[in-house]
Design a protein around this motif. Structure first.
Motif, PDB file in Angstrom:
ATOM      1  N   LEU A   1       0.804  -1.094   0.141  1.00 45.26           N
ATOM      2  CA  LEU A   1      -0.079  -0.107  -0.129  1.00 45.26           C
ATOM      3  C   LEU A   1       0.954   1.107   0.011  1.00 45.26           C
ATOM      4  O   LEU A   1       1.999   1.223   0.506  1.00 45.26           O
ATOM      5  N   TRP A   2       0.359   2.339  -0.789  1.00 43.66           N
ATOM      6  CA  TRP A   2       1.078   3.612  -0.699  1.00 43.66           C
ATOM      7  C   TRP A   2       1.219   3.973   0.588  1.00 43.66           C
ATOM      8  O   TRP A   2       0.413   4.184   1.441  1.00 43.66           O
ATOM      9  N   THR A   3       2.264   4.559   1.029  1.00 44.92           N
ATOM     10  CA  THR A   3       2.851   5.377   2.147  1.00 44.92           C
ATOM     11  C   THR A   3       3.679   6.598   1.755  1.00 44.92           C
ATOM     12  O   THR A   3       4.072   6.538   0.626  1.00 44.92           O
ATOM     13  N   LEU A   4       3.960   7.424   2.578  1.00 44.22           N
ATOM     14  CA  LEU A   4       5.000   8.548   2.557  1.00 44.22           C
ATOM     15  C   LEU A   4       6.330   8.165   2.227  1.00 44.22           C
ATOM     16  O   LEU A   4       6.931   8.736   1.448  1.00 44.22           O
ATOM     17  N   ASP A   5       6.574   6.825   2.862  1.00 48.56           N
ATOM     18  CA  ASP A   5       7.942   6.231   2.122  1.00 48.56           C
ATOM     19  C   ASP A   5       7.955   5.112   1.183  1.00 48.56           C
ATOM     20  O   ASP A   5       8.700   4.304   1.245  1.00 48.56           O
ATOM     21  N   SER A   6       6.964   5.315   0.167  1.00 47.62           N
ATOM     22  CA  SER A   6       6.450   4.479  -0.897  1.00 47.62           C
ATOM     23  C   SER A   6       8.040   4.215  -1.753  1.00 47.62           C
ATOM     24  O   SER A   6       8.587   5.276  -1.748  1.00 47.62           O
TER      25      SER A   6
ATOM     26  N   LYS B   1      -7.448  13.811  -3.862  1.00 45.65           N
ATOM     27  CA  LYS B   1      -7.674  13.077  -2.739  1.00 45.65           C
ATOM     28  C   LYS B   1      -6.755  11.957  -2.576  1.00 45.65           C
ATOM     29  O   LYS B   1      -6.090  11.164  -1.569  1.00 45.65           O
ATOM     30  N   VAL B   2      -6.503  11.050  -3.770  1.00 40.93           N
ATOM     31  CA  VAL B   2      -5.286   9.900  -3.653  1.00 40.93           C
ATOM     32  C   VAL B   2      -4.042  10.609  -4.051  1.00 40.93           C
ATOM     33  O   VAL B   2      -3.540  10.492  -5.415  1.00 40.93           O
ATOM     34  N   ALA B   3      -3.714  11.157  -3.071  1.00 43.53           N
ATOM     35  CA  ALA B   3      -2.429  12.319  -3.554  1.00 43.53           C
ATOM     36  C   ALA B   3      -0.924  11.434  -3.765  1.00 43.53           C
ATOM     37  O   ALA B   3      -0.112  11.862  -4.635  1.00 43.53           O
ATOM     38  N   LEU B   4      -0.931  10.012  -3.040  1.00 39.87           N
ATOM     39  CA  LEU B   4       0.526   9.600  -2.857  1.00 39.87           C
ATOM     40  C   LEU B   4       0.880   9.435  -4.374  1.00 39.87           C
ATOM     41  O   LEU B   4       2.171   9.660  -4.544  1.00 39.87           O
TER      42      LEU B   4
ATOM     43  N   LEU C   1      -5.840  -2.743  -1.107  1.00 40.62           N
ATOM     44  CA  LEU C   1      -5.564  -1.722  -2.064  1.00 40.62           C
ATOM     45  C   LEU C   1      -5.175  -0.310  -1.790  1.00 40.62           C
ATOM     46  O   LEU C   1      -4.020   0.537  -2.013  1.00 40.62           O
ATOM     47  N   GLY C   2      -6.092   0.257  -0.605  1.00 39.69           N
ATOM     48  CA  GLY C   2      -5.760   1.443   0.183  1.00 39.69           C
ATOM     49  C   GLY C   2      -5.523   2.819  -0.373  1.00 39.69           C
ATOM     50  O   GLY C   2      -4.799   3.550   0.271  1.00 39.69           O
ATOM     51  N   TYR C   3      -6.042   2.987  -1.585  1.00 39.95           N
ATOM     52  CA  TYR C   3      -5.723   4.256  -2.418  1.00 39.95           C
ATOM     53  C   TYR C   3      -6.464   5.327  -1.943  1.00 39.95           C
ATOM     54  O   TYR C   3      -6.092   6.409  -1.716  1.00 39.95           O
TER      55      TYR C   3
END
Ligand code: FMN
Length: 501
Positions: free
Chosen positions: A114-119, A153-156, A396-398
Protein backbone atom coordinates in the motif's frame (compact mmCIF):
# COMPACT_ATOMS: atom_id res chain seq x y z
CA UNK A 1 -14.90 19.54 -34.18
CA UNK A 2 -11.56 20.78 -35.41
CA UNK A 3 -8.15 20.27 -33.80
CA UNK A 4 -5.91 23.27 -34.10
CA UNK A 5 -2.29 22.96 -33.17
CA UNK A 6 -2.00 23.23 -29.43
CA UNK A 7 -0.52 26.39 -27.96
CA UNK A 8 -0.60 27.47 -24.34
CA UNK A 9 -2.75 30.61 -24.24
CA UNK A 10 -0.66 33.66 -23.35
CA UNK A 11 -2.85 36.55 -24.28
CA UNK A 12 -3.17 40.02 -22.86
CA UNK A 13 -6.78 40.05 -21.79
CA UNK A 14 -9.19 37.61 -20.25
CA UNK A 15 -11.58 38.01 -23.18
CA UNK A 16 -8.94 37.26 -25.77
CA UNK A 17 -7.73 34.30 -23.72
CA UNK A 18 -11.25 32.97 -23.50
CA UNK A 19 -11.90 33.52 -27.22
CA UNK A 20 -8.74 31.71 -28.25
CA UNK A 21 -9.42 28.81 -25.92
CA UNK A 22 -12.97 28.42 -27.18
CA UNK A 23 -11.64 28.02 -30.68
CA UNK A 24 -8.94 25.69 -29.49
CA UNK A 25 -10.76 23.03 -27.48
CA UNK A 26 -13.48 20.53 -28.39
CA UNK A 27 -17.00 21.05 -27.08
CA UNK A 28 -17.29 17.57 -25.58
CA UNK A 29 -15.04 16.24 -22.85
CA UNK A 30 -15.55 12.58 -22.10
CA UNK A 31 -15.28 12.64 -18.31
CA UNK A 32 -12.48 10.72 -16.60
CA UNK A 33 -14.02 7.66 -14.98
CA UNK A 34 -12.15 5.51 -12.49
CA UNK A 35 -11.18 2.82 -12.01
CA UNK A 36 -10.38 1.99 -15.67
CA UNK A 37 -13.91 2.76 -16.92
CA UNK A 38 -12.45 5.49 -19.08
CA UNK A 39 -9.55 3.28 -20.04
CA UNK A 40 -7.45 3.94 -23.13
CA UNK A 41 -9.77 2.37 -25.77
CA UNK A 42 -12.60 4.72 -24.75
CA UNK A 43 -10.44 7.84 -24.61
CA UNK A 44 -8.88 6.93 -27.94
CA UNK A 45 -12.27 6.42 -29.61
CA UNK A 46 -13.48 9.81 -28.34
CA UNK A 47 -10.29 11.57 -29.45
CA UNK A 48 -10.50 9.93 -32.85
CA UNK A 49 -14.01 11.32 -33.15
CA UNK A 50 -12.61 14.82 -32.64
CA UNK A 51 -13.60 15.37 -29.00
CA UNK A 52 -11.49 15.22 -25.84
CA UNK A 53 -10.96 11.65 -24.64
CA UNK A 54 -9.81 11.33 -21.04
CA UNK A 55 -8.17 8.31 -19.43
CA UNK A 56 -8.47 7.64 -15.74
CA UNK A 57 -5.15 7.60 -13.90
CA UNK A 58 -6.67 6.45 -10.61
CA UNK A 59 -5.04 3.23 -9.32
CA UNK A 60 -3.42 2.88 -12.72
CA UNK A 61 -0.41 1.07 -11.23
CA UNK A 62 -2.62 -1.80 -10.05
CA UNK A 63 -4.61 -1.76 -13.30
CA UNK A 64 -1.41 -2.20 -15.31
CA UNK A 65 -0.30 -5.09 -13.11
CA UNK A 66 -3.64 -6.83 -13.29
CA UNK A 67 -3.80 -6.56 -17.07
CA UNK A 68 -0.33 -8.13 -17.26
CA UNK A 69 -1.33 -10.91 -14.89
CA UNK A 70 -4.41 -11.57 -17.01
CA UNK A 71 -2.20 -12.31 -20.02
CA UNK A 72 -2.11 -8.83 -21.58
CA UNK A 73 -4.70 -9.70 -24.19
CA UNK A 74 -3.74 -8.07 -27.49
CA UNK A 75 -0.22 -7.30 -26.22
CA UNK A 76 -1.07 -3.63 -25.71
CA UNK A 77 0.59 -3.27 -22.31
CA UNK A 78 3.86 -4.75 -23.54
CA UNK A 79 3.75 -2.67 -26.73
CA UNK A 80 3.30 0.53 -24.76
CA UNK A 81 5.84 -0.45 -22.11
CA UNK A 82 8.39 -1.10 -24.85
CA UNK A 83 7.82 2.45 -26.11
CA UNK A 84 8.43 4.02 -22.69
CA UNK A 85 11.52 6.09 -21.97
CA UNK A 86 12.46 3.52 -19.28
CA UNK A 87 12.90 0.24 -21.19
CA UNK A 88 14.90 -1.44 -18.41
CA UNK A 89 12.24 -0.74 -15.81
CA UNK A 90 9.53 -1.79 -18.25
CA UNK A 91 11.34 -5.08 -18.82
CA UNK A 92 11.53 -5.70 -15.08
CA UNK A 93 7.79 -5.09 -14.73
CA UNK A 94 7.01 -7.49 -17.55
CA UNK A 95 9.26 -10.24 -16.23
CA UNK A 96 7.76 -9.90 -12.75
CA UNK A 97 4.06 -9.66 -13.58
CA UNK A 98 3.28 -10.81 -17.12
CA UNK A 99 1.64 -14.25 -17.26
CA UNK A 100 1.30 -15.39 -20.89
CA UNK A 101 -1.59 -17.73 -20.02
CA UNK A 102 -3.23 -15.45 -17.50
CA UNK A 103 -3.97 -16.44 -13.92
CA UNK A 104 -4.86 -20.00 -13.02
CA UNK A 105 -8.46 -20.56 -11.89
CA UNK A 106 -8.87 -19.18 -8.37
CA UNK A 107 -5.43 -17.63 -8.39
CA UNK A 108 -5.42 -14.21 -6.70
CA UNK A 109 -3.73 -11.20 -8.25
CA UNK A 110 -0.31 -10.27 -6.93
CA UNK A 111 -0.61 -7.06 -4.97
CA UNK A 112 1.59 -4.05 -4.52
CA UNK A 113 2.41 -2.74 -1.06
CA UNK A 114 0.00 0.00 0.00
CA UNK A 115 1.16 3.53 -0.71
CA UNK A 116 2.68 5.46 2.21
CA UNK A 117 4.90 8.52 2.52
CA UNK A 118 7.90 6.18 2.29
CA UNK A 119 6.70 4.33 -0.78
CA UNK A 120 9.58 2.82 -2.62
CA UNK A 121 10.99 3.32 -6.06
CA UNK A 122 9.24 0.22 -7.40
CA UNK A 123 5.80 1.59 -6.54
CA UNK A 124 6.70 4.92 -8.07
CA UNK A 125 7.94 3.12 -11.18
CA UNK A 126 4.67 1.29 -11.62
CA UNK A 127 2.62 4.45 -11.21
CA UNK A 128 4.83 6.28 -13.70
CA UNK A 129 4.65 3.44 -16.21
CA UNK A 130 0.90 3.09 -15.65
CA UNK A 131 0.37 6.77 -16.50
CA UNK A 132 2.62 6.48 -19.53
CA UNK A 133 0.99 3.32 -20.92
CA UNK A 134 -2.57 4.57 -20.61
CA UNK A 135 -1.92 7.90 -22.33
CA UNK A 136 0.45 6.48 -24.95
CA UNK A 137 -2.16 3.92 -26.04
CA UNK A 138 -4.98 6.47 -26.02
CA UNK A 139 -2.88 8.72 -28.26
CA UNK A 140 -1.61 6.02 -30.59
CA UNK A 141 -2.05 6.47 -34.37
CA UNK A 142 -3.98 9.74 -34.40
CA UNK A 143 -3.40 13.42 -33.78
CA UNK A 144 -6.32 14.04 -31.44
CA UNK A 145 -5.92 15.26 -27.90
CA UNK A 146 -6.09 13.15 -24.76
CA UNK A 147 -6.48 14.12 -21.11
CA UNK A 148 -5.84 12.30 -17.86
CA UNK A 149 -8.10 12.46 -14.80
CA UNK A 150 -6.82 11.99 -11.27
CA UNK A 151 -8.42 12.34 -7.87
CA UNK A 152 -6.71 14.99 -5.75
CA UNK A 153 -7.48 12.97 -2.63
CA UNK A 154 -5.53 9.96 -3.86
CA UNK A 155 -2.44 12.09 -3.51
CA UNK A 156 0.47 9.69 -2.99
CA UNK A 157 0.87 8.23 -6.54
CA UNK A 158 -0.25 11.36 -8.41
CA UNK A 159 3.11 12.99 -9.20
CA UNK A 160 4.54 9.76 -10.58
CA UNK A 161 1.41 9.09 -12.68
CA UNK A 162 1.48 12.66 -14.00
CA UNK A 163 5.13 12.45 -14.98
CA UNK A 164 4.51 9.18 -16.84
CA UNK A 165 1.50 10.72 -18.60
CA UNK A 166 3.55 13.77 -19.55
CA UNK A 167 6.25 11.56 -21.04
CA UNK A 168 3.47 10.22 -23.28
CA UNK A 169 2.60 13.82 -24.24
CA UNK A 170 -0.71 14.13 -22.41
CA UNK A 171 -2.59 17.26 -23.48
CA UNK A 172 -4.72 18.05 -20.43
CA UNK A 173 -4.82 17.10 -16.76
CA UNK A 174 -8.24 17.22 -15.08
CA UNK A 175 -8.52 16.88 -11.32
CA UNK A 176 -11.29 17.16 -8.78
CA UNK A 177 -12.20 15.43 -5.48
CA UNK A 178 -10.22 17.90 -3.43
CA UNK A 179 -8.45 21.21 -3.98
CA UNK A 180 -5.70 20.67 -6.55
CA UNK A 181 -4.03 24.06 -5.96
CA UNK A 182 -0.48 22.66 -5.99
CA UNK A 183 -0.86 20.79 -9.27
CA UNK A 184 -0.29 23.64 -11.77
CA UNK A 185 3.12 24.41 -10.27
CA UNK A 186 3.94 20.71 -10.06
CA UNK A 187 3.19 20.36 -13.79
CA UNK A 188 5.59 23.24 -14.53
CA UNK A 189 8.34 21.51 -12.56
CA UNK A 190 7.72 18.06 -14.00
CA UNK A 191 7.81 19.52 -17.52
CA UNK A 192 11.31 20.76 -16.72
CA UNK A 193 12.21 17.34 -15.18
CA UNK A 194 12.61 19.07 -11.83
CA UNK A 195 11.62 17.54 -8.48
CA UNK A 196 8.02 18.28 -7.55
CA UNK A 197 6.22 18.10 -4.21
CA UNK A 198 2.66 18.03 -2.95
CA UNK A 199 1.54 18.41 0.64
CA UNK A 200 0.05 15.28 2.14
CA UNK A 201 -3.05 16.29 4.07
CA UNK A 202 -2.87 14.72 7.54
CA UNK A 203 -5.91 14.64 9.83
CA UNK A 204 -4.95 16.36 13.08
CA UNK A 205 -2.02 18.30 11.60
CA UNK A 206 -1.97 21.93 10.40
CA UNK A 207 -1.67 22.11 6.61
CA UNK A 208 1.54 24.14 6.69
CA UNK A 209 3.27 21.50 8.82
CA UNK A 210 2.05 18.48 6.89
CA UNK A 211 4.68 16.31 5.25
CA UNK A 212 5.63 16.51 1.59
CA UNK A 213 5.10 13.89 -1.11
CA UNK A 214 8.18 14.10 -3.32
CA UNK A 215 8.89 12.93 -6.82
CA UNK A 216 12.19 13.47 -8.56
CA UNK A 217 12.15 12.79 -12.32
CA UNK A 218 15.95 13.12 -12.49
CA UNK A 219 16.32 9.86 -10.61
CA UNK A 220 14.79 8.12 -13.65
CA UNK A 221 16.90 9.81 -16.34
CA UNK A 222 20.13 8.38 -17.62
CA UNK A 223 20.95 11.54 -19.59
CA UNK A 224 19.72 15.16 -19.66
CA UNK A 225 16.38 15.44 -21.46
CA UNK A 226 14.67 18.19 -23.43
CA UNK A 227 11.78 19.81 -21.52
CA UNK A 228 8.40 18.14 -21.85
CA UNK A 229 5.33 19.97 -23.10
CA UNK A 230 3.42 21.23 -20.09
CA UNK A 231 -0.19 19.98 -20.35
CA UNK A 232 -3.14 22.29 -19.79
CA UNK A 233 -4.74 22.00 -16.37
CA UNK A 234 -8.50 22.01 -15.85
CA UNK A 235 -9.50 21.78 -12.18
CA UNK A 236 -12.93 20.22 -11.63
CA UNK A 237 -14.83 22.53 -9.32
CA UNK A 238 -18.30 22.81 -7.81
CA UNK A 239 -18.22 26.36 -6.42
CA UNK A 240 -17.20 29.87 -7.38
CA UNK A 241 -14.94 30.10 -4.33
CA UNK A 242 -12.92 27.13 -5.57
CA UNK A 243 -12.75 28.62 -9.07
CA UNK A 244 -11.40 31.86 -7.58
CA UNK A 245 -8.89 30.01 -5.47
CA UNK A 246 -7.64 27.98 -8.42
CA UNK A 247 -7.47 31.02 -10.71
CA UNK A 248 -5.75 33.35 -8.27
CA UNK A 249 -3.98 31.35 -5.59
CA UNK A 250 -2.77 28.12 -7.10
CA UNK A 251 0.89 27.35 -7.56
CA UNK A 252 0.88 27.99 -11.32
CA UNK A 253 -1.44 28.72 -14.22
CA UNK A 254 -4.64 26.93 -15.04
CA UNK A 255 -6.16 26.85 -18.51
CA UNK A 256 -9.86 26.10 -17.91
CA UNK A 257 -12.45 24.67 -15.54
CA UNK A 258 -14.88 21.81 -15.46
CA UNK A 259 -17.86 22.85 -13.34
CA UNK A 260 -19.52 19.75 -12.01
CA UNK A 261 -22.96 19.67 -10.45
CA UNK A 262 -24.34 17.17 -7.92
CA UNK A 263 -26.10 14.96 -10.48
CA UNK A 264 -22.78 13.78 -11.96
CA UNK A 265 -21.61 10.19 -11.63
CA UNK A 266 -18.78 9.29 -9.25
CA UNK A 267 -18.01 11.42 -6.20
CA UNK A 268 -19.94 14.65 -5.69
CA UNK A 269 -18.97 17.73 -3.71
CA UNK A 270 -20.91 17.82 -0.42
CA UNK A 271 -23.80 20.33 -0.24
CA UNK A 272 -22.71 23.80 0.81
CA UNK A 273 -25.65 24.45 3.13
CA UNK A 274 -26.33 22.71 6.45
CA UNK A 275 -26.29 18.91 6.30
CA UNK A 276 -29.77 17.69 5.36
CA UNK A 277 -30.97 14.41 3.93
CA UNK A 278 -34.12 13.49 2.00
CA UNK A 279 -36.39 10.56 2.88
CA UNK A 280 -34.01 8.16 1.08
CA UNK A 281 -31.05 9.43 3.10
CA UNK A 282 -29.53 11.35 0.20
CA UNK A 283 -27.88 14.74 0.73
CA UNK A 284 -30.09 17.68 -0.23
CA UNK A 285 -28.66 20.31 -2.56
CA UNK A 286 -30.19 23.74 -3.04
CA UNK A 287 -29.55 27.10 -4.66
CA UNK A 288 -26.40 27.53 -2.56
CA UNK A 289 -24.84 24.79 -4.68
CA UNK A 290 -25.49 26.55 -7.97
CA UNK A 291 -22.34 28.07 -9.43
CA UNK A 292 -22.49 31.66 -10.68
CA UNK A 293 -21.45 31.07 -14.28
CA UNK A 294 -21.15 34.75 -15.09
CA UNK A 295 -18.66 35.17 -12.29
CA UNK A 296 -16.68 32.13 -13.45
CA UNK A 297 -16.82 33.41 -16.99
CA UNK A 298 -15.40 36.76 -15.87
CA UNK A 299 -12.24 34.96 -14.77
CA UNK A 300 -11.49 34.53 -18.46
CA UNK A 301 -11.01 30.80 -18.70
CA UNK A 302 -13.04 28.42 -20.83
CA UNK A 303 -15.33 26.17 -18.83
CA UNK A 304 -17.24 22.97 -19.47
CA UNK A 305 -20.40 22.01 -17.59
CA UNK A 306 -20.75 18.52 -16.13
CA UNK A 307 -23.53 16.62 -14.40
CA UNK A 308 -26.65 15.80 -16.37
CA UNK A 309 -25.46 17.54 -19.55
CA UNK A 310 -25.58 14.38 -21.68
CA UNK A 311 -28.14 15.49 -24.26
CA UNK A 312 -28.16 17.66 -27.41
CA UNK A 313 -30.37 20.22 -25.67
CA UNK A 314 -28.05 20.37 -22.69
CA UNK A 315 -25.08 20.98 -24.99
CA UNK A 316 -26.97 23.86 -26.59
CA UNK A 317 -27.94 25.22 -23.18
CA UNK A 318 -24.35 25.01 -21.95
CA UNK A 319 -23.03 26.86 -25.00
CA UNK A 320 -25.75 29.47 -24.61
CA UNK A 321 -24.55 30.09 -21.06
CA UNK A 322 -21.05 30.85 -22.27
CA UNK A 323 -19.56 27.42 -21.68
CA UNK A 324 -16.96 26.01 -24.06
CA UNK A 325 -18.94 22.78 -23.94
CA UNK A 326 -19.89 19.90 -21.67
CA UNK A 327 -18.19 17.05 -19.83
CA UNK A 328 -20.18 13.84 -20.07
CA UNK A 329 -19.59 10.63 -18.12
CA UNK A 330 -22.67 8.47 -17.73
CA UNK A 331 -23.47 8.04 -21.44
CA UNK A 332 -19.87 6.98 -22.12
CA UNK A 333 -19.67 4.66 -19.10
CA UNK A 334 -21.97 2.09 -20.73
CA UNK A 335 -20.73 2.36 -24.33
CA UNK A 336 -18.95 -0.48 -26.09
CA UNK A 337 -15.45 0.96 -25.62
CA UNK A 338 -15.71 1.63 -21.87
CA UNK A 339 -13.85 -0.56 -19.40
CA UNK A 340 -16.94 -1.71 -17.49
CA UNK A 341 -17.47 -5.47 -17.76
CA UNK A 342 -19.87 -6.56 -20.46
CA UNK A 343 -22.00 -8.34 -17.87
CA UNK A 344 -22.55 -5.12 -15.89
CA UNK A 345 -23.23 -3.05 -19.00
CA UNK A 346 -25.87 -5.55 -20.09
CA UNK A 347 -27.49 -5.60 -16.67
CA UNK A 348 -27.54 -1.79 -16.56
CA UNK A 349 -29.07 -1.57 -20.03
CA UNK A 350 -31.70 -4.19 -19.23
CA UNK A 351 -32.61 -2.26 -16.08
CA UNK A 352 -32.83 0.99 -18.06
CA UNK A 353 -35.10 -0.65 -20.63
CA UNK A 354 -37.27 -2.10 -17.89
CA UNK A 355 -37.33 1.30 -16.18
CA UNK A 356 -36.23 -0.40 -12.99
CA UNK A 357 -32.90 1.32 -12.45
CA UNK A 358 -32.25 3.82 -9.72
CA UNK A 359 -29.20 5.81 -8.71
CA UNK A 360 -28.68 6.79 -5.08
CA UNK A 361 -26.42 9.55 -3.83
CA UNK A 362 -24.95 7.68 -0.90
CA UNK A 363 -23.48 9.99 1.73
CA UNK A 364 -21.72 7.09 3.48
CA UNK A 365 -20.44 4.74 0.76
CA UNK A 366 -17.13 6.44 0.06
CA UNK A 367 -14.33 6.27 2.61
CA UNK A 368 -13.49 9.85 1.56
CA UNK A 369 -16.69 11.09 3.23
CA UNK A 370 -17.78 12.70 -0.07
CA UNK A 371 -21.21 11.71 -1.39
CA UNK A 372 -20.87 8.95 -3.99
CA UNK A 373 -23.47 7.88 -6.55
CA UNK A 374 -24.31 4.18 -6.60
CA UNK A 375 -26.47 2.56 -9.29
CA UNK A 376 -28.77 -0.17 -8.14
CA UNK A 377 -27.54 -3.01 -10.38
CA UNK A 378 -28.10 -6.67 -9.65
CA UNK A 379 -25.07 -8.58 -8.30
CA UNK A 380 -23.28 -5.49 -7.01
CA UNK A 381 -22.54 -3.94 -3.61
CA UNK A 382 -25.64 -1.77 -3.95
CA UNK A 383 -27.48 -4.72 -2.40
CA UNK A 384 -27.33 -4.39 1.39
CA UNK A 385 -27.02 -8.17 1.85
CA UNK A 386 -24.01 -8.33 -0.43
CA UNK A 387 -22.42 -5.37 1.32
CA UNK A 388 -22.97 -6.93 4.74
CA UNK A 389 -21.65 -10.32 3.62
CA UNK A 390 -18.32 -8.86 2.52
CA UNK A 391 -15.47 -9.38 4.92
CA UNK A 392 -13.71 -6.04 5.38
CA UNK A 393 -10.23 -6.11 3.84
CA UNK A 394 -8.04 -3.13 2.94
CA UNK A 395 -5.49 -4.46 0.46
CA UNK A 396 -5.39 -1.65 -2.11
CA UNK A 397 -5.62 1.36 0.18
CA UNK A 398 -5.79 4.18 -2.39
CA UNK A 399 -8.50 6.04 -0.46
CA UNK A 400 -6.82 5.81 2.94
CA UNK A 401 -6.46 9.09 4.81
CA UNK A 402 -3.28 10.10 6.57
CA UNK A 403 -3.65 10.75 10.32
CA UNK A 404 -1.38 11.84 13.12
CA UNK A 405 -0.87 9.13 15.71
CA UNK A 406 -0.51 9.93 19.44
CA UNK A 407 3.21 9.18 19.11
CA UNK A 408 3.52 11.90 16.46
CA UNK A 409 3.90 9.52 13.53
CA UNK A 410 1.85 9.74 10.34
CA UNK A 411 -0.27 6.64 9.76
CA UNK A 412 -2.92 5.69 7.20
CA UNK A 413 -6.46 4.47 7.79
CA UNK A 414 -9.60 3.78 5.77
CA UNK A 415 -13.14 3.93 7.11
CA UNK A 416 -13.94 0.81 5.04
CA UNK A 417 -11.11 -1.26 6.52
CA UNK A 418 -11.83 -3.72 9.36
CA UNK A 419 -13.60 -1.70 12.05
CA UNK A 420 -11.16 -2.65 14.84
CA UNK A 421 -8.18 -1.60 12.79
CA UNK A 422 -9.78 1.75 11.95
CA UNK A 423 -10.74 2.42 15.56
CA UNK A 424 -7.28 1.42 16.82
CA UNK A 425 -5.93 4.16 14.57
CA UNK A 426 -8.10 6.77 16.24
CA UNK A 427 -11.00 6.53 13.77
CA UNK A 428 -14.57 6.86 15.03
CA UNK A 429 -16.70 3.75 14.85
CA UNK A 430 -19.67 5.72 13.50
CA UNK A 431 -17.55 6.76 10.53
CA UNK A 432 -17.26 3.12 9.43
CA UNK A 433 -21.02 2.64 9.04
CA UNK A 434 -22.08 2.01 5.47
CA UNK A 435 -18.55 2.61 4.16
CA UNK A 436 -17.79 0.51 1.09
CA UNK A 437 -14.42 -0.61 -0.22
CA UNK A 438 -14.50 1.40 -3.43
CA UNK A 439 -10.97 0.27 -4.35
CA UNK A 440 -11.92 -3.39 -4.59
CA UNK A 441 -15.47 -2.71 -5.79
CA UNK A 442 -14.41 -0.46 -8.65
CA UNK A 443 -11.59 -2.82 -9.66
CA UNK A 444 -14.21 -5.57 -9.93
CA UNK A 445 -16.43 -3.32 -12.07
CA UNK A 446 -13.61 -3.03 -14.59
CA UNK A 447 -13.06 -6.82 -14.61
CA UNK A 448 -10.17 -7.01 -12.12
CA UNK A 449 -11.93 -8.53 -9.10
CA UNK A 450 -9.56 -9.83 -6.47
CA UNK A 451 -9.97 -13.28 -5.00
CA UNK A 452 -9.36 -12.77 -1.30
CA UNK A 453 -7.62 -15.31 0.98
CA UNK A 454 -11.03 -16.29 2.40
CA UNK A 455 -11.89 -17.57 -1.10
CA UNK A 456 -14.46 -14.91 -1.83
CA UNK A 457 -14.28 -12.86 -4.98
CA UNK A 458 -14.81 -9.11 -4.61
CA UNK A 459 -18.17 -7.78 -5.85
CA UNK A 460 -18.45 -4.83 -8.20
CA UNK A 461 -19.96 -1.46 -7.44
CA UNK A 462 -21.35 0.71 -10.24
CA UNK A 463 -21.32 4.47 -10.03
CA UNK A 464 -23.46 6.44 -12.42
CA UNK A 465 -24.94 9.87 -12.89
CA UNK A 466 -28.59 10.50 -12.05
CA UNK A 467 -29.26 10.68 -15.80
CA UNK A 468 -28.64 6.97 -16.40
CA UNK A 469 -32.02 6.73 -18.14
CA UNK A 470 -30.68 8.99 -20.90
CA UNK A 471 -28.88 5.97 -22.35
CA UNK A 472 -32.27 4.81 -23.57
CA UNK A 473 -31.94 7.38 -26.35
CA UNK A 474 -28.89 5.48 -27.60
CA UNK A 475 -30.36 1.99 -27.52
CA UNK A 476 -31.93 1.66 -30.92
CA UNK A 477 -34.55 -1.08 -31.19
CA UNK A 478 -33.13 -4.52 -30.70
CA UNK A 479 -29.59 -3.34 -30.05
CA UNK A 480 -28.06 -3.72 -26.61
CA UNK A 481 -24.91 -1.76 -27.27
CA UNK A 482 -23.77 1.57 -28.65
CA UNK A 483 -20.39 3.10 -29.40
CA UNK A 484 -18.56 6.22 -28.24
CA UNK A 485 -19.15 7.61 -31.74
CA UNK A 486 -22.91 7.04 -31.23
CA UNK A 487 -22.73 9.13 -28.06
CA UNK A 488 -20.96 11.95 -29.87
CA UNK A 489 -23.36 11.79 -32.83
CA UNK A 490 -26.28 11.93 -30.43
CA UNK A 491 -24.88 14.87 -28.45
CA UNK A 492 -24.01 16.90 -31.55
CA UNK A 493 -27.17 16.00 -33.48
CA UNK A 494 -28.88 19.34 -32.94
CA UNK A 495 -25.78 21.32 -33.81
CA UNK A 496 -25.12 19.35 -36.98
CA UNK A 497 -28.71 19.92 -38.09
CA UNK A 498 -28.31 23.60 -37.34
CA UNK A 499 -25.04 23.81 -39.31
CA UNK A 500 -26.48 21.83 -42.24
CA UNK A 501 -29.65 23.95 -42.30
C1 FMN B 1 -18.68 5.48 -13.89
C2 FMN B 1 -18.21 6.86 -13.55
C3 FMN B 1 -16.98 7.02 -12.92
C4 FMN B 1 -16.50 8.31 -12.65
N1 FMN B 1 -15.27 8.45 -12.09
C5 FMN B 1 -14.73 9.68 -11.96
C6 FMN B 1 -13.38 9.84 -11.52
O1 FMN B 1 -12.67 8.87 -11.25
N2 FMN B 1 -12.90 11.09 -11.40
C7 FMN B 1 -13.65 12.21 -11.71
O2 FMN B 1 -13.15 13.33 -11.60
N3 FMN B 1 -14.93 12.08 -12.13
C8 FMN B 1 -15.46 10.86 -12.28
N4 FMN B 1 -16.73 10.71 -12.78
C9 FMN B 1 -17.46 11.94 -13.22
C10 FMN B 1 -17.28 12.17 -14.74
O3 FMN B 1 -15.95 12.46 -15.07
C11 FMN B 1 -18.17 13.31 -15.25
O4 FMN B 1 -17.81 14.55 -14.71
C12 FMN B 1 -19.62 13.11 -14.91
O5 FMN B 1 -19.98 11.79 -15.18
C13 FMN B 1 -20.50 14.05 -15.72
O6 FMN B 1 -21.85 13.90 -15.37
P1 FMN B 1 -22.81 12.78 -15.99
O7 FMN B 1 -22.47 11.53 -15.27
O8 FMN B 1 -24.17 13.26 -15.65
O9 FMN B 1 -22.55 12.71 -17.45
C14 FMN B 1 -17.27 9.45 -13.01
C15 FMN B 1 -18.52 9.27 -13.61
C16 FMN B 1 -18.98 8.00 -13.88
C17 FMN B 1 -20.32 7.85 -14.54
Amino acid sequence: MRFDRYTTPHLPSAIERMGAALREWPAIIQGGMGIAISHWPLARAVSLAGQLGVVSGTSIDTVLLRRLQDGDVGGHMRRALAASPWPDLAEQVISRYFRPDGRKPNQPYLRLPLWTLDSNRWQETLAMLGGFVEVWLAKSSHAGRVGINLLTKVALPNLAVLYGAMQANVDVVLMGAGIPREIPGALDRLAAHEPATLRCEVAGMPWAESPLIRFDPRSYASAPQAPLRRPAFFPIIASLSLALLMAKKSSGRIQGFVIEGPTAGGHNAPPRGPKRCDAAGQPVYDERDAVDLEAVSALGYPFWLAGGFGSPDALDAALAQGAAGIQVGTLFAYCAESGMTMDLKKKAMAAVRADSVSVRTDPDASPTGYPFKVADIEGTLSAQTRYEARERVCDLGYLREAYLSPTGKVGFRCAAEPVNAFVSKGGRVEDTEGRKCLCNGLMATAGFAQRQSSGTVESPIVTSGDAIREIRGLLTSGSDSYSAQDVIDYLTRGRRRHEEG
